[in-house]
Design an enzyme around this catalytic site. Structure first.
Site, PDB file in Angstrom:
ATOM      1  N   GLN A  71       0.813  -1.203   0.000  1.00 34.04           N
ATOM      2  CA  GLN A  71       0.000   0.000   0.000  1.00 34.04           C
ATOM      3  C   GLN A  71       0.858   1.270   0.000  1.00 34.04           C
ATOM      4  O   GLN A  71       2.050   1.250   0.297  1.00 34.04           O
ATOM      5  CB  GLN A  71      -0.924   0.008   1.217  1.00 34.04           C
ATOM      6  CG  GLN A  71      -2.032  -1.034   1.139  1.00 34.04           C
ATOM      7  CD  GLN A  71      -3.023  -0.896   2.272  1.00 34.04           C
ATOM      8  OE1 GLN A  71      -2.943  -1.607   3.257  1.00 34.04           O
ATOM      9  NE2 GLN A  71      -3.967   0.028   2.122  1.00 34.04           N
ATOM     10  N   HIS A  72       0.190   2.384  -0.322  1.00 30.55           N
ATOM     11  CA  HIS A  72       0.690   3.751  -0.124  1.00 30.55           C
ATOM     12  C   HIS A  72       1.739   4.233  -1.118  1.00 30.55           C
ATOM     13  O   HIS A  72       1.937   5.439  -1.264  1.00 30.55           O
ATOM     14  CB  HIS A  72       1.284   3.944   1.279  1.00 30.55           C
ATOM     15  CG  HIS A  72       0.430   3.509   2.408  1.00 30.55           C
ATOM     16  ND1 HIS A  72      -0.870   3.952   2.571  1.00 30.55           N
ATOM     17  CD2 HIS A  72       0.675   2.671   3.445  1.00 30.55           C
ATOM     18  CE1 HIS A  72      -1.375   3.412   3.663  1.00 30.55           C
ATOM     19  NE2 HIS A  72      -0.469   2.628   4.212  1.00 30.55           N
ATOM     20  N   ASP A 226      -2.411  -5.005   0.038  1.00 25.68           N
ATOM     21  CA  ASP A 226      -1.944  -6.311   0.513  1.00 25.68           C
ATOM     22  C   ASP A 226      -2.693  -6.823   1.739  1.00 25.68           C
ATOM     23  O   ASP A 226      -3.029  -8.008   1.829  1.00 25.68           O
ATOM     24  CB  ASP A 226      -0.438  -6.300   0.756  1.00 25.68           C
ATOM     25  CG  ASP A 226       0.044  -5.144   1.611  1.00 25.68           C
ATOM     26  OD1 ASP A 226      -0.779  -4.342   2.105  1.00 25.68           O
ATOM     27  OD2 ASP A 226       1.275  -5.006   1.777  1.00 25.68           O
TER      28      ASP A 226
END
Length: 466
Positions: A71-72, A226
């Site tokens: 992520q991110h 994830d």
């Protein structure tokens, strides 16, 4: 037999599993490594994905696939679809100052109400502020912003058209400019970070909405972050808390309840099934075990044996495992520390025990935060590479104060992506029911004194940093 493929594009590697779409039976799998570091050229992920697919024997017979990813991560593309600069990953803390500025400007409560979370250095929105401040030429060249799994799905589709970028609620909810409760982007927050809101953002798809096809005709799923994908792979239900010990430590649960925690401890993310996934993330997890094993000059099996040979509480030795700073609590500039070292406990066994207990104490704090927010906890599932440590599995119920279920080790993020692909292929209202993973239950007498001592040392460390 209909086959589906699931991809886990993690911080460290790309993993592909190919499963029977109806039963979930594993047919074959493959893996390829990612380069180290906290900023990576996304093309390295693409190369690794091709390597993992080849290692899995190719996609012959595969009718649908989906990508789950870390992520991110900030992936910026120019008007021609080329990568503007290496992607800043979730564990790149250079945007800590930008995060503090954004929170100070708008207010923690306002951020939490707008997006379900208060930005920390991990979030994409803080990386965009850093980009605008420190690399304005790259910010100006950016025509589209997406996340790692968005970019890989787009590459698999092969059109090269920026407006074909898609994402899902779970990953979008970790950007800092999307509301998981409304399902809409917040262009005002994007503009606050980047200085403009005219960039293209991926279209947010439903949990089983098709994302197009590859040039070879393979149907693509929307993908997921994830953690949401792991929950889908585990078939986690309401009341199940998933404790994942990977590069990061994550405690999350599927719920219909939204959260808006202005303390920034709980991130109000979305699930891959249309619900919510409140989540607490620590920056330091399995690599605490790696670092301790390296420091002691032993392998992981010996590290585990040493830890189990020492008494609970390591005779007063405490490791605060902030080896890369920390996200929860939000201390990006912190370092790790050993406290309480004496002649009696200055042994490899005590250090190994302190490392395992320190890692688990951080996760226990995360679990407590979810319980305090009103999240019902019925089962605790322990997964991830770090969960394969016998010491972690046996000490966890003592530190967490509750029994722990250890599913058979597997690639649950990739499995969740494969299950999503099967869901998209079937076109049903719910994901297919696959056989649940076998589990082993670990129980131990709770050791509250370990957590009490850890809490004292954790706060002592905070005062030393202040």
């Amino acid at each position: 037999m209909s086959l589906v493929a699931g991809v886990d594009s993690s911080t460290q590697s790309s993993t592909v599993v190919i499963r029977d779409a109806t039963t979930g039976e594993l047919i074959r799998s493959g893996r390829a490594p990612h380069p180290p570091g906290t900023e990576v050229d996304p093309n390295a992920w693409w190369d690794a994905l091709q390597g993992a697919i080849a290692d899995a024997g190719g996609l012959d017979g595969v009718e649908a696939m989906a990508v789950a990813g870390q992520q991110h991560g900030m992936v910026c593309l120019d008007a021609d679809g080329e990568v503007v600069r290496p992607a800043l990953l979730w564990n790149d803390t250079r945007s800590a100052g930008a995060a503090a500025d954004l929170v100070a400007e708008l207010g923690a409560k306002e951020w939490a109400e707008a997006t379900g979370s208060v930005p920390v250095a991990s979030f994409t929105v803080t990386k965009l502020r850093w980009l605008a401040t420190h690399e304005p030429e790259h910010a100006a060249a950016t025509a589209a912003v997406c996340l790692p799994h968005d970019w890989l799905t787009w590459k698999l589709r092969g059109t090269g058209v920026l407006t074909d970028l898609v994402t899902d609620r779970s990953d979008a909810s970790g950007t800092g400019y999307f509301s998981g409760s409304t399902g809409e982007y917040r262009p005002d927050l994007l503009e606050r970070a980047l200085g403009r809101s005219d960039v293209i953002l991926p279209r947010v798809l439903g949990p089983a909405e098709p994302a197009g096809r590859t040039p070879d005709g393979v149907l693509l799923g929307p993908g997921a972050g994830d953690n949401a994908s792991a929950a889908l792979g585990l078939a986690a239900e309401r009341g199940d808390v998933v404790i994942s010990i990977g590069t990061s430590g994550v405690v999350s649960t599927v719920t219909t309840t939204t959260t808006a925690d202005e303390t920034a401890i709980i991130a109000g993310f979305a699930s891959a099934t249309g619900e919510h996934l409140p989540l607490v993330c620590t920056l330091n997890a399995a690599r605490v075990l790696d670092a301790t094993a390296r420091m002691l000059g032993v392998d992981h099996a010996e590290l585990s044996r040493l830890a189990l040979s020492a008494p609970a509480g390591a005779d007063g030795l405490v490791l605060v495992p902030y080896l890369e700073g920390e996200r929860t609590p939000n201390r990006p500039d912190a370092t790790g520390a050993l406290h309480g070292l004496t002649l009696a406990n200055s042994t490899p066994a005590h250090i190994a025990r302190a490392a395992v207990e320190g890692l688990l104490c951080g996760l226990a704090d995360a679990l407590d935060a979810l319980v305090a927010a009103g999240v019902a906890v019925q089962r605790a599932l322990l997964v991830g590479g770090g969960a394969r440590s016998d010491a972690v599995a046996r000490i966890a119920p003592a530190v967490l104060g509750r029994p722990v279920l250890l599913p058979t080790p597997g690639e649950y993020v990739a499995d969740g992506a494969a299950r999503q692909a099967a869901w998209v292929l079937a076109g049903t209202s719910a994901p297919p029911r696959w056989a649940a993973a076998d589990t082993v239950t670990f129980e131990a007498e709770p050791t509250p004194a370990v957590r009490e001592r850890y809490a004292q040392v954790r706060e002592l460390t905070a005062h030393q940093l202040a």
